[in-house]
Design a protein around this motif. Structure first.
Motif, PDB file in Angstrom:
ATOM      1  N   PHE A   1       0.861  -1.182   0.000  1.00 10.74           N
ATOM      2  CA  PHE A   1       0.000   0.000   0.000  1.00 10.74           C
ATOM      3  C   PHE A   1       0.899   1.234   0.000  1.00 10.74           C
ATOM      4  O   PHE A   1       1.906   1.255   0.700  1.00 10.74           O
ATOM      5  CB  PHE A   1      -0.893   0.012   1.247  1.00 10.74           C
ATOM      6  CG  PHE A   1      -1.675   1.280   1.391  1.00 10.74           C
ATOM      7  CD1 PHE A   1      -2.858   1.455   0.695  1.00 10.74           C
ATOM      8  CD2 PHE A   1      -1.209   2.317   2.192  1.00 10.74           C
ATOM      9  CE1 PHE A   1      -3.573   2.644   0.796  1.00 10.74           C
ATOM     10  CE2 PHE A   1      -1.917   3.500   2.302  1.00 10.74           C
ATOM     11  CZ  PHE A   1      -3.100   3.657   1.606  1.00 10.74           C
ATOM     12  N   VAL A   2       0.537   2.221  -0.788  1.00 11.90           N
ATOM     13  CA  VAL A   2       1.237   3.508  -0.678  1.00 11.90           C
ATOM     14  C   VAL A   2       0.208   4.632  -0.644  1.00 11.90           C
ATOM     15  O   VAL A   2      -0.857   4.538  -1.248  1.00 11.90           O
ATOM     16  CB  VAL A   2       2.246   3.761  -1.829  1.00 11.90           C
ATOM     17  CG1 VAL A   2       3.418   2.818  -1.752  1.00 11.90           C
ATOM     18  CG2 VAL A   2       1.582   3.675  -3.183  1.00 11.90           C
ATOM     19  N   GLU A   3       0.549   5.689   0.072  1.00 15.38           N
ATOM     20  CA  GLU A   3      -0.308   6.868   0.116  1.00 15.38           C
ATOM     21  C   GLU A   3      -0.282   7.561  -1.241  1.00 15.38           C
ATOM     22  O   GLU A   3       0.685   7.431  -1.999  1.00 15.38           O
ATOM     23  CB  GLU A   3       0.206   7.855   1.177  1.00 15.38           C
ATOM     24  CG  GLU A   3       0.213   7.323   2.604  1.00 15.38           C
ATOM     25  CD  GLU A   3      -1.176   7.246   3.216  1.00 15.38           C
ATOM     26  OE1 GLU A   3      -2.123   7.805   2.612  1.00 15.38           O
ATOM     27  OE2 GLU A   3      -1.313   6.627   4.286  1.00 15.38           O
ATOM     28  N   GLY A   4      -1.318   8.309  -1.510  1.00 18.01           N
ATOM     29  CA  GLY A   4      -1.290   9.169  -2.690  1.00 18.01           C
ATOM     30  C   GLY A   4      -1.681   8.493  -3.983  1.00 18.01           C
ATOM     31  O   GLY A   4      -1.310   8.975  -5.068  1.00 18.01           O
ATOM     32  N   ALA A   5      -2.419   7.382  -3.914  1.00 15.84           N
ATOM     33  CA  ALA A   5      -2.870   6.732  -5.155  1.00 15.84           C
ATOM     34  C   ALA A   5      -3.768   7.699  -5.921  1.00 15.84           C
ATOM     35  O   ALA A   5      -4.512   8.486  -5.327  1.00 15.84           O
ATOM     36  CB  ALA A   5      -3.630   5.452  -4.820  1.00 15.84           C
TER      37      ALA A   5
ATOM     38  N   ARG B   1      -3.284   0.927  -9.287  1.00 13.23           N
ATOM     39  CA  ARG B   1      -3.780   1.335  -7.966  1.00 13.23           C
ATOM     40  C   ARG B   1      -4.530   2.638  -8.135  1.00 13.23           C
ATOM     41  O   ARG B   1      -4.168   3.466  -8.983  1.00 13.23           O
ATOM     42  CB  ARG B   1      -2.656   1.457  -6.941  1.00 13.23           C
ATOM     43  CG  ARG B   1      -1.709   2.636  -7.103  1.00 13.23           C
ATOM     44  CD  ARG B   1      -0.745   2.761  -5.927  1.00 13.23           C
ATOM     45  NE  ARG B   1       0.262   1.712  -5.888  1.00 13.23           N
ATOM     46  CZ  ARG B   1       0.469   0.904  -4.859  1.00 13.23           C
ATOM     47  NH1 ARG B   1      -0.248   1.030  -3.750  1.00 13.23           N
ATOM     48  NH2 ARG B   1       1.415  -0.014  -4.908  1.00 13.23           N
ATOM     49  N   GLY B   2      -5.566   2.815  -7.350  1.00 14.65           N
ATOM     50  CA  GLY B   2      -6.329   4.046  -7.466  1.00 14.65           C
ATOM     51  C   GLY B   2      -7.460   4.101  -6.451  1.00 14.65           C
ATOM     52  O   GLY B   2      -7.726   3.142  -5.727  1.00 14.65           O
ATOM     53  N   VAL B   3      -8.084   5.272  -6.425  1.00 14.69           N
ATOM     54  CA  VAL B   3      -9.186   5.521  -5.499  1.00 14.69           C
ATOM     55  C   VAL B   3     -10.404   5.955  -6.297  1.00 14.69           C
ATOM     56  O   VAL B   3     -10.297   6.822  -7.165  1.00 14.69           O
ATOM     57  CB  VAL B   3      -8.826   6.648  -4.495  1.00 14.69           C
ATOM     58  CG1 VAL B   3      -9.995   6.943  -3.568  1.00 14.69           C
ATOM     59  CG2 VAL B   3      -7.574   6.291  -3.707  1.00 14.69           C
ATOM     60  N   LEU B   4     -11.559   5.332  -6.035  1.00  9.86           N
ATOM     61  CA  LEU B   4     -12.810   5.793  -6.626  1.00  9.86           C
ATOM     62  C   LEU B   4     -13.901   5.720  -5.559  1.00  9.86           C
ATOM     63  O   LEU B   4     -13.636   5.288  -4.437  1.00  9.86           O
ATOM     64  CB  LEU B   4     -13.169   4.997  -7.874  1.00  9.86           C
ATOM     65  CG  LEU B   4     -13.440   3.506  -7.752  1.00  9.86           C
ATOM     66  CD1 LEU B   4     -14.318   3.072  -8.931  1.00  9.86           C
ATOM     67  CD2 LEU B   4     -12.142   2.701  -7.812  1.00  9.86           C
ATOM     68  N   HIS B   5     -15.074   6.167  -5.913  1.00  8.36           N
ATOM     69  CA  HIS B   5     -16.169   6.214  -4.927  1.00  8.36           C
ATOM     70  C   HIS B   5     -17.399   5.521  -5.490  1.00  8.36           C
ATOM     71  O   HIS B   5     -17.702   5.634  -6.681  1.00  8.36           O
ATOM     72  CB  HIS B   5     -16.498   7.658  -4.543  1.00  8.36           C
ATOM     73  CG  HIS B   5     -15.405   8.304  -3.746  1.00  8.36           C
ATOM     74  ND1 HIS B   5     -14.268   8.824  -4.333  1.00  8.36           N
ATOM     75  CD2 HIS B   5     -15.250   8.482  -2.408  1.00  8.36           C
ATOM     76  CE1 HIS B   5     -13.463   9.299  -3.386  1.00  8.36           C
ATOM     77  NE2 HIS B   5     -14.045   9.105  -2.213  1.00  8.36           N
ATOM     78  N   SER B   6     -18.115   4.828  -4.607  1.00  8.11           N
ATOM     79  CA  SER B   6     -19.323   4.138  -5.058  1.00  8.11           C
ATOM     80  C   SER B   6     -20.383   5.162  -5.472  1.00  8.11           C
ATOM     81  O   SER B   6     -20.438   6.286  -4.962  1.00  8.11           O
ATOM     82  CB  SER B   6     -19.863   3.222  -3.960  1.00  8.11           C
ATOM     83  OG  SER B   6     -20.154   3.959  -2.791  1.00  8.11           O
ATOM     84  N   LEU B   7     -21.232   4.740  -6.408  1.00  9.46           N
ATOM     85  CA  LEU B   7     -22.295   5.610  -6.920  1.00  9.46           C
ATOM     86  C   LEU B   7     -23.469   5.656  -5.926  1.00  9.46           C
ATOM     87  O   LEU B   7     -23.438   5.007  -4.876  1.00  9.46           O
ATOM     88  CB  LEU B   7     -22.753   5.089  -8.284  1.00  9.46           C
ATOM     89  CG  LEU B   7     -21.619   5.049  -9.338  1.00  9.46           C
ATOM     90  CD1 LEU B   7     -22.014   4.182 -10.528  1.00  9.46           C
ATOM     91  CD2 LEU B   7     -21.253   6.466  -9.761  1.00  9.46           C
TER      92      LEU B   7
END
Ligand SMILES: [Fe+2]
Length: 287
Positions: A105-109, A170-176
């Motif tokens: 894991f790394v911060e800042g994805a 790696r990345g960050v998204l949000h549920s709809l």
């Protein structure tokens, strides 16, 4: 306090902690000292063996930097990470089980929208991942923060590619609003944990392999729910029952469906074979 011997040394050390200001720290260190001393007595630890142990821990420290975390590998391969995770995540039936965090894991994805390709150029066969984030009562969880990270086709995480600081796979998204999420990435492949260092030498000496079954890492957070750190493992992987870090739970094993070239779930026309994975996450409400 003099003339301590092998029978009196433990109590003497513990007595020295009588004025520790932090009760929890005192409890932890007291137990640690008791178990360390009991361990040394039980195996009748020799001076050369203890020197070897110190050298090993020194090597673990020396190889560790901001990208290589050998202490997590050590904790993982000794089963301590999974033990702590299991104790910290006693969830009601029906909630998605947690598993180890791992060292990659790394911060800042980077942030992505649903439908985006989080592989960002990482090597691998395309995979379309989708599902729903729900609460324990079946309610959709909207705007849950979903962080995903995974290895590429060569079994490496982005941080393991020297000289390239680009975040890939790696990345960050949000549920709809209805709790659904979907993104494109690459097919997860099994990989050996880094075994060119002291932990790898330890595994070899113990007759153990360093492999982990193919998986995606997820960390999901939403207000009102406990944080979920988990993996989704690929059904059929040869290492599901011998994961080097003991992280596999049956409930986290899913089918990756392989498709020939054609139309992908998001409507993309694919000229190469691709896979799809559907996985629903169930979050435990915060106490
Ligand atoms: Fe991993």
């Amino acid at each position: 306090m003099r003339n301590l011997d092998e029978n009196t040394i433990t109590e003497a050390v513990l007595a020295r902690h009588a004025h520790a200001g932090d009760e929890r720290l005192k409890t932890i260190v007291t137990s640690l000292v008791q178990h360390l001393h009991a361990f040394a007595r039980e195996v009748n630890l020799t001076e050369s063996e203890w020197e070897q142990g110190i050298r090993f821990l020194t090597d673990v420290g020396h190889i560790t930097d901001d990208k290589r975390q050998e202490f997590i590998l050590l904790s993982d391969t000794l089963g301590l990470s999974m033990l702590v995770t299991a104790m910290a995540n006693r969830k009601p039936p029906g909630c998605t089980e947690a598993t180890v965090f791992g060292p990659f894991f790394v911060e800042g994805a980077p942030a992505y929208q649903n439908g985006d390709d989080v592989s960002n150029g990482a090597r691998g066969e395309p995979c379309f991942v989708s599902g729903t984030v729900k609460g324990a009562d079946g309610e959709a969880v909207a705007n849950a923060r979903i962080e995903v990270w995974q290895a590429d086709a060569d079994g490496f995480y982005d941080v393991q590619h020297a000289g390239d600081d680009t975040h890939r796979a790696r990345g960050v998204l949000h549920s709809l609003a209805d709790g659904r999420y979907h993104f494109r990435s690459i097919v997860a492949e099994p990989y050996p944990i880094p075994h060119d260092g002291p932990v790898g030498r330890m595994l070899a000496a113990l007759g153990r392999h360093p492999w982990r079954p193919a998986h995606l890492h997820f960390m999901i957070m939403a207000p009102g729910y406990e944080r979920l750190v988990t993996h989704v493992f690929r059904e059929g992987d040869q290492y599901l029952d011998s994961d080097a870090v003991f992280g596999v739970r049956s409930s986290l094993v899913a089918q990756w469906q392989r498709h020939e070239a054609g139309t992908a779930p998001d409507g993309t026309s694919m000229t190469m074979p691709f896979s799809t994975l559907e996985f629903d996450f169930v979050l435990n409400p915060s106490a």
